[in-house]
Scaffold this motif. Structure first.
Motif, PDB file in Angstrom:
ATOM      1  N   PHE B  32       0.822  -1.210   0.000  1.00  0.00           N
ATOM      2  CA  PHE B  32       0.000   0.000   0.000  1.00  0.00           C
ATOM      3  C   PHE B  32       0.861   1.268   0.000  1.00  0.00           C
ATOM      4  CE2 PHE B  32      -2.267  -3.371   2.367  1.00  0.00           C
ATOM      5  CZ  PHE B  32      -3.260  -3.621   1.434  1.00  0.00           C
ATOM      6  N   TYR B  48      -7.156  -2.059   5.542  1.00  0.00           N
ATOM      7  CA  TYR B  48      -7.628  -2.976   4.505  1.00  0.00           C
ATOM      8  C   TYR B  48      -8.293  -4.209   5.121  1.00  0.00           C
ATOM      9  CZ  TYR B  48      -7.598  -7.133   1.778  1.00  0.00           C
ATOM     10  OH  TYR B  48      -8.012  -8.325   1.254  1.00  0.00           O
ATOM     11  N   PRO B 371      -6.460  -7.571  -1.436  1.00  0.00           N
ATOM     12  CA  PRO B 371      -7.614  -6.961  -2.111  1.00  0.00           C
ATOM     13  C   PRO B 371      -7.806  -7.404  -3.558  1.00  0.00           C
ATOM     14  CG  PRO B 371      -5.845  -5.363  -1.843  1.00  0.00           C
ATOM     15  CD  PRO B 371      -5.409  -6.596  -1.130  1.00  0.00           C
ATOM     16  N   PHE B 373     -10.263  -6.249  -7.168  1.00  0.00           N
ATOM     17  CA  PHE B 373     -10.930  -5.060  -7.707  1.00  0.00           C
ATOM     18  C   PHE B 373     -11.948  -5.470  -8.766  1.00  0.00           C
ATOM     19  CE2 PHE B 373      -6.804  -3.956  -6.069  1.00  0.00           C
ATOM     20  CZ  PHE B 373      -7.106  -2.896  -5.227  1.00  0.00           C
ATOM     21  N   GLU B 374     -13.124  -4.848  -8.705  1.00  0.00           N
ATOM     22  CA  GLU B 374     -14.217  -5.215  -9.618  1.00  0.00           C
ATOM     23  C   GLU B 374     -13.911  -4.731 -11.037  1.00  0.00           C
ATOM     24  OE1 GLU B 374     -17.566  -3.230  -7.956  1.00  0.00           O
ATOM     25  OE2 GLU B 374     -17.629  -4.533  -6.184  1.00  0.00           O
ATOM     26  N   ASP B 376     -15.978  -3.462 -13.094  1.00  0.00           N
ATOM     27  CA  ASP B 376     -16.636  -2.164 -13.360  1.00  0.00           C
ATOM     28  C   ASP B 376     -15.759  -1.003 -12.893  1.00  0.00           C
ATOM     29  OD1 ASP B 376     -18.724  -3.433 -14.502  1.00  0.00           O
ATOM     30  OD2 ASP B 376     -20.068  -3.279 -12.767  1.00  0.00           O
ATOM     31  N   GLU B 377     -15.066  -1.253 -11.795  1.00  0.00           N
ATOM     32  CA  GLU B 377     -14.189  -0.202 -11.285  1.00  0.00           C
ATOM     33  C   GLU B 377     -12.985  -0.021 -12.222  1.00  0.00           C
ATOM     34  OE1 GLU B 377     -12.715  -0.636  -7.276  1.00  0.00           O
ATOM     35  OE2 GLU B 377     -12.056   1.445  -7.271  1.00  0.00           O
ATOM     36  N   ILE B 378     -12.450  -1.147 -12.688  1.00  0.00           N
ATOM     37  CA  ILE B 378     -11.307  -1.067 -13.611  1.00  0.00           C
ATOM     38  C   ILE B 378     -11.735  -0.316 -14.880  1.00  0.00           C
ATOM     39  CG2 ILE B 378      -9.727  -2.441 -15.044  1.00  0.00           C
ATOM     40  CD1 ILE B 378      -9.885  -4.608 -12.797  1.00  0.00           C
ATOM     41  N   ALA B 380     -14.086   1.918 -15.183  1.00  0.00           N
ATOM     42  CA  ALA B 380     -14.240   3.346 -14.886  1.00  0.00           C
ATOM     43  C   ALA B 380     -12.864   4.022 -14.807  1.00  0.00           C
ATOM     44  CB  ALA B 380     -14.989   3.518 -13.565  1.00  0.00           C
ATOM     45  N   TYR B 381     -11.916   3.312 -14.225  1.00  0.00           N
ATOM     46  CA  TYR B 381     -10.556   3.859 -14.084  1.00  0.00           C
ATOM     47  C   TYR B 381      -9.906   4.048 -15.455  1.00  0.00           C
ATOM     48  CZ  TYR B 381      -5.496   3.711 -13.421  1.00  0.00           C
ATOM     49  OH  TYR B 381      -4.155   3.975 -13.511  1.00  0.00           O
ATOM     50  N   LYS B 383     -11.369   4.350 -18.329  1.00  0.00           N
ATOM     51  CA  LYS B 383     -12.098   5.387 -19.061  1.00  0.00           C
ATOM     52  C   LYS B 383     -11.660   6.779 -18.591  1.00  0.00           C
ATOM     53  CE  LYS B 383     -16.855   5.452 -20.665  1.00  0.00           C
ATOM     54  NZ  LYS B 383     -18.194   4.955 -20.329  1.00  0.00           N
ATOM     55  N   GLN B 384     -11.581   6.932 -17.292  1.00  0.00           N
ATOM     56  CA  GLN B 384     -11.212   8.252 -16.742  1.00  0.00           C
ATOM     57  C   GLN B 384      -9.840   8.704 -17.251  1.00  0.00           C
ATOM     58  OE1 GLN B 384     -11.764   9.371 -12.414  1.00  0.00           O
ATOM     59  NE2 GLN B 384      -9.538   9.479 -12.498  1.00  0.00           N
ATOM     60  N   THR B 566      -2.747  -2.403  -6.781  1.00  0.00           N
ATOM     61  CA  THR B 566      -3.954  -1.936  -7.475  1.00  0.00           C
ATOM     62  C   THR B 566      -3.745  -1.971  -8.993  1.00  0.00           C
ATOM     63  OG1 THR B 566      -3.190   0.344  -7.558  1.00  0.00           O
ATOM     64  CG2 THR B 566      -4.404  -0.326  -5.581  1.00  0.00           C
ATOM     65  N   PRO B 567      -4.827  -1.907  -9.758  1.00  0.00           N
ATOM     66  CA  PRO B 567      -4.679  -1.809 -11.209  1.00  0.00           C
ATOM     67  C   PRO B 567      -3.819  -0.606 -11.620  1.00  0.00           C
ATOM     68  CG  PRO B 567      -6.933  -2.379 -10.671  1.00  0.00           C
ATOM     69  CD  PRO B 567      -6.247  -2.088  -9.366  1.00  0.00           C
ATOM     70  N   GLU B 568      -3.885   0.452 -10.843  1.00  0.00           N
ATOM     71  CA  GLU B 568      -3.084   1.638 -11.147  1.00  0.00           C
ATOM     72  C   GLU B 568      -1.592   1.328 -11.019  1.00  0.00           C
ATOM     73  OE1 GLU B 568      -4.322   4.979  -8.851  1.00  0.00           O
ATOM     74  OE2 GLU B 568      -2.864   6.321  -9.749  1.00  0.00           O
TER      75      GLU B 568
END
Lengths: 156, 610, 54
Positions: B32, B48, B371, B373-374, B376-378, B380-381, B383-384, B566-568
């Protein structure tokens, strides 16, 4: 049509801050900064008042009030400037802390620890088993079983 | 009942949540904070774990810290008393930290729980360091009863212990005390060969097969006295870790014909031979200790933990030559796993709750305890940020596409499912590639991981195919066993000695050269559908594509960087390296489709080389 | 307040340790170290306000 904003779940919200631009300061950090600013101004104004009313000085109280006011204003309205000022003082505090550690701890080392070492040597205590091993069959040491659960509550 | 386990302040701090005896979440703080081996109090990992377990503000019942701080503090004071007036330097470094942080564990726990919005529970526990290790090895194991061996640098006083576990009961029988530590002995050689202590031990192990055991007799003669039961005493005249901030002294250097190797300098024959020699000595000590544990307990199974249990070469030898039928090693065998052991100690030994054992199945859930990650979240990320990825919902099609990419000798970053707990990437946060490729070891080391070219890569293999590739007759789900590659697959096995190191690295050693180490061994991970369905499907699709149910698996990071979380983190690592494709959950991202990477960042400055 | 609570707990446990292990030397040493610690802590926390003393 407005873009739908994704709502992070409880876990993701804790570990992944992609929606929070640059990891924005949390409310508690801001609060702490404001408190620091307030403490600074209270101390500064008190000292200035003391110097002005009790000692009759004028120049120094004006200087203290000015500096305190600027720093407190930074804490309230210009956080980046306040961060810089704070970082400078933290560096100074760290340096003083290190110097103080040496001033206090070095004499302790050469008194308490060196004397203890001498005492241990006289009493033949070899806590770390640094002497060459003799003819011990094994170096394993037996453990007593833990019978009392309160053992787990203690830090020793 | 919610029990939070915590390890902190040495290396690799971590947190773990045990709910009614089930391990619900566990993670290392470094993932983290992005600071490798972060030793600070694991505030983020705690947050977490509590979020993953859905713990209410007043829902935490107990906190267990993985060691006894006062005992450790006293050991440090008694060490200075034993060596003064030498030792001023480490004393000046250690004491202020103890006064400021390490003596205030309960206060730190209270503060970190407050930060996570939780009330401090009334029950705070402190199992001993090696008891936490032993618990982390025995309680999640698939054995009803077993001998337990823990070996690491040092805890309070103990550096190695032998224990015995039966049902929910567990007892430490014997120990070897500081400074006579196998972990510290190995770390001393890690330091002397120019690698970083507490992280370069793998490198020393990886370097060993390139050398000869020329210094073995010297080590046994001068540095330690070993008994047949594996107990030993170090000759502290050669070591500097008591009175300095380094591991070895001038006398040690004199013994090995010159000063310690400078980090990042050329590795010479001396370092290779030293690596081999200390590796063999370590294996022999571990074997002797295991034999003694077997004699003491009469058990047929062994559980292991502690940093030395991550020495998978020694583990493989123990399995082949040791007295035990089966061995189970805690995948987070280092200090991070202590958090888990501490929580389980409270559940079974303090709360006296029974232990349910499913024969042949451990309770670590594949070590996928971090953790997830969904999709849908990926989405959105992505796309942003304007990143381009293709969503492939159907798992079989997804696996097939990834397998085809790998078969084209492309390197894939894989970030899917829950993150692993422990130092190994097991298909959740991995970089994967074609094990048949002759150029993969060099490409991955130099262009993706930016690390030393001699370092080998490990294979992930379908469990049912493991015996086709390796001399291995048991599962190795956590990549903690080294096994020989099947002789029939090996090439040029008889003429390696005459070949220089640089050429040995590029030698074609088998039909799966990318994962065959110079000594024709491999650090195997066996994968089942049950442990990680999606990862299993990728390897199965690769087998359908190529006939080989085996791929390369290395951790998803660059040198000195913690494994991505994280995906990031994954996307950043993907764009900084020459990786070809990134998989984020159901999304497949190709490098050529991505917008230009304009973040002027330099990983070499960001991450301190290990 | 919270710090004082945990300071009390620490001193109590250190005392218990010294009693149990007959490590009497620990008591004066810890008291000295804690006094040093408090002094260093106080100095470092008050330093950021040192400008008010100009």
């Amino acid at each position: 049509m407005a873009e739908e904003i994704y709502r992070q779940n409880r876990v993701s919200d804790v570990v992944w801050h992609w929606q929070k631009e640059g990891g924005a300061p949390t409310p508690s950090t801001r609060k702490a900064e404001i408190i620091k600013g307030l403490v600074g101004i209270v101390i500064g104004y008190s000292i200035a008042a003391f110097l002005y009313f009790k000692k009759g000085h004028t120049g120094m109280p004006v200087f203290i009030v000015s500096v305190s006011t600027i720093i407190t204003c930074c804490a309230f309205f210009i956080p980046p400037a306040f961060h810089r000022i704070e970082a400078g003082f933290n560096r100074l505090a760290h340096g003083v802390g290190v110097a103080l550690a040496y001033i206090l701890l070095v004499p302790l080392f050469y008194t308490f620890f060196v004397c203890s070492h001498a005492c241990m040597a006289v009493m033949g205590i070899d806590k770390l088993k640094l002497k060459k091993p003799a003819n011990e069959e094994t170096f394993w040491e037996e453990r007593d079983p833990i019978t009392d659960k309160s053992y787990y509550r203690k830090q020793f | 009942m919610n029990i939070l386990g915590i390890s902190a302040f040495y290396h690799d701090s971590a947190a773990c949540l045990v709910q009614d005896g089930k391990i619900v979440a566990a993670a290392q703080e470094e993932r983290f904070t992005r600071i490798k081996h972060d030793e600070n109090f694991p505030v983020n990992a705690v947050r977490y774990c509590l979020a993953e377990g859905g713990v209410d503000p007043d829902g935490l019942d107990a906190v267990a810290f993985y060691d006894k701080p006062i005992n450790k503090f006293v050991r440090i004071l008694e060490t200075y008393m034993s060596i003064a007036p030498r030792g001023l330097k480490p004393y000046m470094l250690a004491l202020p930290i103890w006064m400021k942080k390490k003596l205030w564990i309960p206060l730190q726990i209270d503060k970190s729980l407050e930060l996570a919005g939780l009330k401090m529970p009334d029950h705070l526990y402190f199992p001993e360091h090696h008891e936490s290790h032993a618990a982390s090895a025995f309680y999640p194991s698939p054995f009803e009863s077993a001998a337990i061996l823990t070996v690491d640098g040092v805890g309070e006083w103990a550096a190695s212990t032998i224990g015995h576990g039966r049902g929910r009961e567990m007892e430490i029988l014997k120990d070897l005390k500081f400074p006579h530590s196998l972990g510290l002995l190995y770390s001393a050689f890690t330091y002397f060969t120019g690698f970083r202590v507490n992280s370069g031990e793998y490198k020393l192990m990886g370097l060993a097969p390139y050398g000869e055991e020329k210094y073995k007799d010297l080590i046994l003669d001068k540095l330690l006295t070993i008994r047949d039961d594996g107990s030993f005493r170090l000759n502290m005249e050669y070591f500097a870790y008591l009175d300095d901030v380094k591991m070895t002294n001038d006398k040690f250097a004199e013994l090995f014909g010159g000063p310690a190797r400078q980090a990042e300098s050329e590795i010479s024959a001396r370092e290779r031979d030293i690596a081999k020699s200390i590796q063999v000595v370590t294996e022999e000590i571990v074997l002797k200790m295991a034999n003694h544990a077997h004699d003491l307990t009469g058990e047929k199974n062994l559980c292991m933990a502690g940093g030395v249990a991550l020495n998978c070469v020694a583990n493989g030898r123990l399995l082949r030559e040791g007295p035990f039928d089966d061995i189970w090693i805690q995948p987070a065998a280092g200090d991070a796993g202590g958090a888990l052991g501490a929580a389980l100690t409270v559940w079974h030994l303090v709360e006296e709750k029974p232990r349910i054992v499913v024969p042949g199945k451990d309770s670590m859930q594949g070590s996928y305890l971090g953790p997830d990650f969904e999709d849908d979240e990926i989405e959105a990320y992505l796309k942003q940020n304007g990143y381009v990825g293709k969503r492939v919902e159907d798992e079989d099609a997804w696996a097939k596409e990834i397998a085809q990419i790998m078969a084209d000798e492309k390197v894939v970053g894989l970030c899917q499912g829950r993150m692993e707990f422990g130092p190994r990437a097991l298909g959740g946060r991995s970089i994967i590639g074609d094990a048949r490729s002759s150029k993969m070891q060099t490409v991955m080391n130099l262009k993706i991981k930016y690390r030393e070219s001699f370092r080998p890569f490990a294979p992930s293999c379908l469990e049912e195919r493991a015996s086709d590739f390796f001399e291995l007759d048991c599962p190795s789900p956590y990549m903690l066993l080294v096994a020989p590659v099947k002789r029939a697959r090996c090439k040029g096995i008889d003429d390696t000695d005459s070949v220089p190191m640089r050429e040995q690295i590029n030698q074609l050693r088998s039909d799966v050269p990318a994962i065959t180490h110079v000594d024709y061994s491999a650090r195997v991970q066996t994968v089942t559908e049950e442990s990680n369905r999606r990862y299993y499907k990728i390897i199965r699709a690769f087998e359908a594509e190529t006939g080989y149910g085996i791929i390369i698996n290395t951790s998803f990071n660059v040198r000195g960087e913690p494994i991505v979380c994280t995906p990031e983190d994954g996307y950043r690592c993907f764009m900084r390296t020459e990786m070809d494709v990134l998989v984020l959950g159901s999304f497949i991202l190709r490098k050529e489709d991505q917008p230009a990477w304009d973040q002027a960042d330099d990983w070499q400055q960001e991450f301190k080389l290990d | 307040m919270r710090s004082l609570k945990y300071l009390g707990r620490l001193l109590k446990e250190l005392g218990q340790y010294a009693w149990q292990n007959k490590a009497w030397w620990l008591i004066p040493l810890v008291l000295i170290l804690l006094a040093f610690g408090i002094l260093m802590g106080v100095t470092q926390t008050t330093l950021p306000f040192i400008y008010t003393m100009f």
